[in-house]
Design an enzyme around this catalytic site. Structure first.
Site, PDB file in Angstrom:
ATOM      1  N   ASN A  37       0.810  -1.221   0.000  1.00 40.82           N
ATOM      2  CA  ASN A  37       0.000   0.000   0.000  1.00 40.82           C
ATOM      3  C   ASN A  37       0.843   1.271   0.000  1.00 40.82           C
ATOM      4  OD1 ASN A  37      -2.415   1.361   0.019  1.00 40.82           O
ATOM      5  ND2 ASN A  37      -2.976   0.846   2.128  1.00 40.82           N
ATOM      6  N   HIS A 122     -14.797  -4.808  11.007  1.00 40.48           N
ATOM      7  CA  HIS A 122     -14.473  -3.490  11.578  1.00 40.48           C
ATOM      8  C   HIS A 122     -15.728  -2.686  11.898  1.00 40.48           C
ATOM      9  CE1 HIS A 122     -10.236  -3.016   9.590  1.00 40.48           C
ATOM     10  NE2 HIS A 122     -10.395  -4.174  10.171  1.00 40.48           N
ATOM     11  N   ARG A 147     -13.867  -5.693  15.616  1.00 39.74           N
ATOM     12  CA  ARG A 147     -12.857  -4.720  16.010  1.00 39.74           C
ATOM     13  C   ARG A 147     -13.547  -3.373  16.099  1.00 39.74           C
ATOM     14  NH1 ARG A 147      -7.926  -2.172  12.381  1.00 39.74           N
ATOM     15  NH2 ARG A 147      -9.473  -0.591  11.917  1.00 39.74           N
ATOM     16  N   TYR A 159      -7.605   7.100  13.404  1.00 42.34           N
ATOM     17  CA  TYR A 159      -7.305   5.905  12.615  1.00 42.34           C
ATOM     18  C   TYR A 159      -8.519   4.945  12.649  1.00 42.34           C
ATOM     19  CZ  TYR A 159      -6.260   1.214  11.548  1.00 42.34           C
ATOM     20  OH  TYR A 159      -6.376  -0.027  11.010  1.00 42.34           O
ATOM     21  N   ASP A 210      -7.391  -1.854  17.678  1.00 46.12           N
ATOM     22  CA  ASP A 210      -6.094  -1.612  17.030  1.00 46.12           C
ATOM     23  C   ASP A 210      -5.525  -0.278  17.499  1.00 46.12           C
ATOM     24  OD1 ASP A 210      -3.941  -1.402  15.323  1.00 46.12           O
ATOM     25  OD2 ASP A 210      -5.066  -1.833  13.488  1.00 46.12           O
ATOM     26  N   HIS A 212      -2.594   0.764  16.436  1.00 44.60           N
ATOM     27  CA  HIS A 212      -1.855   1.196  15.257  1.00 44.60           C
ATOM     28  C   HIS A 212      -0.486   1.778  15.594  1.00 44.60           C
ATOM     29  CE1 HIS A 212      -2.015   2.243  10.864  1.00 44.60           C
ATOM     30  NE2 HIS A 212      -2.731   1.140  10.896  1.00 44.60           N
ATOM     31  N   GLU A 236      -4.259  -4.680  19.545  1.00 40.95           N
ATOM     32  CA  GLU A 236      -3.346  -4.847  18.391  1.00 40.95           C
ATOM     33  C   GLU A 236      -2.312  -3.729  18.298  1.00 40.95           C
ATOM     34  OE1 GLU A 236      -5.550  -5.497  14.819  1.00 40.95           O
ATOM     35  OE2 GLU A 236      -4.047  -4.527  13.558  1.00 40.95           O
ATOM     36  N   GLU A 262       1.529  -6.862  11.497  1.00 42.50           N
ATOM     37  CA  GLU A 262       1.125  -6.594  10.106  1.00 42.50           C
ATOM     38  C   GLU A 262       2.227  -5.921   9.293  1.00 42.50           C
ATOM     39  OE1 GLU A 262      -2.423  -4.243  10.889  1.00 42.50           O
ATOM     40  OE2 GLU A 262      -1.384  -2.431  10.247  1.00 42.50           O
ATOM     41  N   ARG A 283       0.417 -11.434  13.684  1.00 42.05           N
ATOM     42  CA  ARG A 283      -0.497 -10.959  12.635  1.00 42.05           C
ATOM     43  C   ARG A 283       0.172 -10.795  11.273  1.00 42.05           C
ATOM     44  NH1 ARG A 283      -2.621  -6.642  12.332  1.00 42.05           N
ATOM     45  NH2 ARG A 283      -4.549  -7.407  11.441  1.00 42.05           N
ATOM     46  N   HIS A 312      -3.318 -10.325   9.062  1.00 43.27           N
ATOM     47  CA  HIS A 312      -3.773  -9.028   8.567  1.00 43.27           C
ATOM     48  C   HIS A 312      -4.664  -9.268   7.341  1.00 43.27           C
ATOM     49  CE1 HIS A 312      -2.237  -4.961   6.735  1.00 43.27           C
ATOM     50  NE2 HIS A 312      -3.391  -4.792   7.355  1.00 43.27           N
ATOM     51  N   ASP A 316      -6.258  -3.469   1.518  1.00 44.98           N
ATOM     52  CA  ASP A 316      -5.081  -3.375   0.632  1.00 44.98           C
ATOM     53  C   ASP A 316      -4.424  -4.740   0.422  1.00 44.98           C
ATOM     54  OD1 ASP A 316      -4.673  -2.324   3.456  1.00 44.98           O
ATOM     55  OD2 ASP A 316      -2.590  -2.742   2.965  1.00 44.98           O
ATOM     56  N   GLU A 339      -8.589 -11.365   9.963  1.00 49.53           N
ATOM     57  CA  GLU A 339      -9.257 -10.072   9.744  1.00 49.53           C
ATOM     58  C   GLU A 339     -10.054 -10.111   8.437  1.00 49.53           C
ATOM     59  OE1 GLU A 339      -8.101  -5.324   9.762  1.00 49.53           O
ATOM     60  OE2 GLU A 339      -6.547  -6.761   9.246  1.00 49.53           O
ATOM     61  N   TRP A 402       1.710   6.922  12.329  1.00 46.10           N
ATOM     62  CA  TRP A 402       0.331   6.889  11.874  1.00 46.10           C
ATOM     63  C   TRP A 402      -0.207   5.533  12.158  1.00 46.10           C
ATOM     64  CZ3 TRP A 402      -1.918   3.707   8.052  1.00 46.10           C
ATOM     65  CH2 TRP A 402      -3.312   3.910   7.915  1.00 46.10           C
TER      66      TRP A 402
HETATM   67  C1  CS2 Z   1      -4.627  -2.153   9.693  1.00 46.64           C
HETATM   68  C2  CS2 Z   1      -4.712  -1.579   8.357  1.00 46.64           C
HETATM   69  O1  CS2 Z   1      -6.235  -3.718   9.188  1.00 46.64           O
HETATM   70  C3  CS2 Z   1      -5.456  -3.316  10.029  1.00 46.64           C
HETATM   71  O2  CS2 Z   1      -5.308  -3.792  11.123  1.00 46.64           O
HETATM   72  O3  CS2 Z   1      -3.822  -1.683  10.654  1.00 46.64           O
HETATM   73  O4  CS2 Z   1      -5.829  -0.747   8.259  1.00 46.64           O
HETATM   74  C4  CS2 Z   1      -3.471  -0.821   7.889  1.00 46.64           C
HETATM   75  O5  CS2 Z   1      -3.490   0.471   8.347  1.00 46.64           O
HETATM   76  C5  CS2 Z   1      -3.424  -0.835   6.394  1.00 46.64           C
HETATM   77  O6  CS2 Z   1      -3.464  -2.164   5.954  1.00 46.64           O
HETATM   78  C6  CS2 Z   1      -2.197  -0.124   5.858  1.00 46.64           C
HETATM   79  O7  CS2 Z   1      -2.040  -0.347   4.515  1.00 46.64           O
HETATM   80 MG    MG Z   2      -3.760  -3.079  12.256  1.00 43.48          MG
END
Ligand code: CS2
Ligand code: MG
Length: 402
Positions: A37, A122, A147, A159, A210, A212, A236, A262, A283, A312, A316, A339, A402
């Protein structure tokens, strides 16, 4: 059987995907995902310029030797571009093997260990009320695991939270978008979200969250403690994991289960985390960690230490990776959860597939190979468009994770 051709398709049915097609002299072909991505074309160049020429004439059944050839043989090892390219090749070869042997890939990985692969969806919303509503819709659709991410008072965006009623999709066209972040506001808000969710849905639904990679280890430890009453399935990516010992600090303070991986590319990103049992779920994904061949080794290593998988599966990761993950998840003994962030209808049309969802579980289908295809004519109608993941800054302007 011999490999006679390799070609890379780049398309954007709503978002960008990189797909490798490997063809054989017996007319059987296989597909592999190489999507990274926000950096897609670097994998395309790695495949086209360096990898595909080495594959011509090779026996596609030799997945182990070809994996070692591409990993050790390049001298320059690891990293997301290299490992996504290796994954694309590896998955395409497993697809070919399954088709040639007339059996689904899960049978080549040990066969079925379960009836279906439990997935989590999600839930998100700009505030607590909307997030609870979003979770309710998912539970009504049959998901057993959800989630939850919510907007945070005082921050314009968060996020995992969709803006303007759109479906959440992090990569955006144009230069990277920037958003403001406050750890203090976040840490105050998240426990309230899970209090609301438990209160509304009771104890049976699995709840996940998550972070992140946005917290320090001690901040994550505090969040883990604050969330203990709500019995999360996992917390996560609490903190970046380049420095793996940070996870010991979290572990020492909380019994909230921890998932990470991930952004990992090889077992070496997680070796200490797994061996020291500082995490509960690994993950790593098939596409970003060198394919089925490597992920199987990671999962077998993790099994010894009571660590389960949790691949993961954001949008993407293309339907080719989704299919591969489901075959893998059906077979791996220490599967944890998968996921599931459903793709858009346009993406599903470009990648017709056999996998399906029913009552909280997904199944890869029983077709030979992976059970996923690429409609190249349709893909050509969705040309590549450069897109980036966003950037995050603290309230004083400091760049943060991020
Ligand atoms: C993520 C994603 O799915 C997840 O847990 O953290 O949203 C991640 O930010 C993206 O796959 C980034 O490309
Ligand atoms: Mg994640």
């Amino acid at each position: 059987m011999k490999i006679v051709n390799g070609s890379v398709n780049v398309c954007s049915p709503g978002r960008n995907f990189v797909t490798l097609k490997i063809e054989t002299d017996e007319g059987i072909y296989g597909l592999g995902d190489g999507t990274l991505n926000g950096r897609e074309l670097s994998v395309v160049s790695y495949l086209v310029e360096y990898v595909i020429p080495c594959l011509i004439g090779r026996d596609p059944f030799e997945t182990e030797d070809i994996w070692q050839y591409l990993y050790r043989g390049a001298y320059w090892r690891r990293g997301p571009v290299t490992m996504a390219a290796i994954a694309a090749v590896d998955v395409a070869l497993w697809d070919i093997k399954g088709k040639a042997l007339n059996t689904p890939v899960y049978n080549l990985l040990g066969g079925k260990s379960r009836n279906g692969v439990m997935v989590y969806a999600h839930a998100n919303g700009v505030d607590l009320g909307q997030t609870v509503e979003s979770a309710e819709q998912l539970i009504e659709r049959g998901y057993l695991a959800v989630r939850a991410q919510s907007g945070i008072p005082g921050l314009a965006s968060a996020y995992g939270v969709a803006q303007d009623g759109q479906t959440y999709e992090p990569a955006q066209k144009g230069l990277p978008a920037e958003s403001a972040w406050s750890t203090e506001k976040y840490l105050r808000h998240v426990p309230m979200l899970f209090a609301r969710l438990r209160d509304r849905f009771g104890d049976d639904v699995h709840l996940l969250h998550d972070c992140h990679h946005r917290l320090t280890p001690i901040e994550a430890a505090r969040l883990g403690r604050d969330l203990e009453p709500y019995r999360l399935f996992w917390m996560e990516d609490p903190t970046p994991a380049e420095q793996q010992e940070g996870y010991l600090q979290i572990r020492e303070h909380t019994t909230t289960p921890i998932a990470v991986g991930e952004v990992f590319n090889t077992v070496w990103d997680a070796e200490m985390l797994i061996r020291k049992q500082w995490i509960d779920y690994i993950r790593m994904s098939i596409v970003h960690a060198g394919g089925i061949t490597h992920l199987k080794k990671v999962a077998d290593f993790a099994d010894i230490y009571h660590v389960r998988t949790g691949c993961h599966g954001a949008t993407d990761l293309s339907p080719v990776t989704m299919a591969a993950s489901l075959h893998f998840g059906l077979a791996a003994h220490n599967f944890g959860i998968q996921e599931h962030m459903p793709h858009t209808a346009e993406t599903d049309e470009v990648f017709p597939h056999q996998y399906s969802f029913k009552e909280g579980y997904m199944h890869p289908g029983d077709e030979p190979g992976l059970g996923v295809d690429l409609n190249e004519e349709l893909a050509a109608k969705h040309p590549y468009q450069r897109a980036y993941l966003p950037i995050s800054r603290k309230l004083d302007g400091t760049l943060s994770d991020w």
